[in-house]
Design a protein around this motif. Structure first.
Motif, PDB file in Angstrom:
ATOM      1  N   ARG A 146       0.856  -1.184   0.000  1.00  0.00           N
ATOM      2  CA  ARG A 146       0.000   0.000   0.000  1.00  0.00           C
ATOM      3  C   ARG A 146       0.893   1.234   0.000  1.00  0.00           C
ATOM      4  N   PRO A 147       0.376   2.361  -0.466  1.00  0.00           N
ATOM      5  CA  PRO A 147       1.203   3.577  -0.510  1.00  0.00           C
ATOM      6  C   PRO A 147       1.734   4.016   0.853  1.00  0.00           C
ATOM      7  N   ASP A 148       1.027   3.673   1.937  1.00  0.00           N
ATOM      8  CA  ASP A 148       1.471   4.101   3.263  1.00  0.00           C
ATOM      9  C   ASP A 148       2.336   3.057   3.967  1.00  0.00           C
ATOM     10  N   ASP A 149       2.698   1.965   3.272  1.00  0.00           N
ATOM     11  CA  ASP A 149       3.574   0.947   3.861  1.00  0.00           C
ATOM     12  C   ASP A 149       4.988   1.484   4.023  1.00  0.00           C
ATOM     13  N   LEU A 150       5.665   1.013   5.044  1.00  0.00           N
ATOM     14  CA  LEU A 150       7.058   1.374   5.278  1.00  0.00           C
ATOM     15  C   LEU A 150       7.962   0.281   4.725  1.00  0.00           C
TER      16      LEU A 150
END
Length: 86
Positions: A37-41
């Protein structure tokens, strides 16, 4: 040979030319279908090339001064000390 040991001594399974334990190969479709996901680190478990603490060759003078000022402000209550040179 004891049939109970067969689960522990299975042959490696070839997945895209890489031999893997059967327990990993069995779940490989989950690895292949993974979508970040775009907010994954991103957490990297391998070291980056270069020398740890090599700030002089990584930061410009202005960047180092800005870092030092920010560090002093944020760490003024702390007993920990940052070493810029080894």
């Amino acid at each position: 040979m004891d049939k109970k040991l067969d689960i522990f001594r299975r042959e490696l399974v070839d997945v895209h030319g890489i031999p893997l334990f059967w327990s990993i190969a069995e779940q490989w479709s989950q690895v292949e279908s993974f979508e970040a996901r775009p907010d994954d680190l991103l957490i990297s478990t391998y070291p980056k090339s270069g020398i740890s603490g090599d700030w002089k060759n990584q930061f410009t003078v202005a960047q180092y001064e800005k870092f030092e000022d920010d560090y002093v402000k944020k760490m003024k209550e702390s007993t920990l000390k940052f070493r810029s040179e080894i």
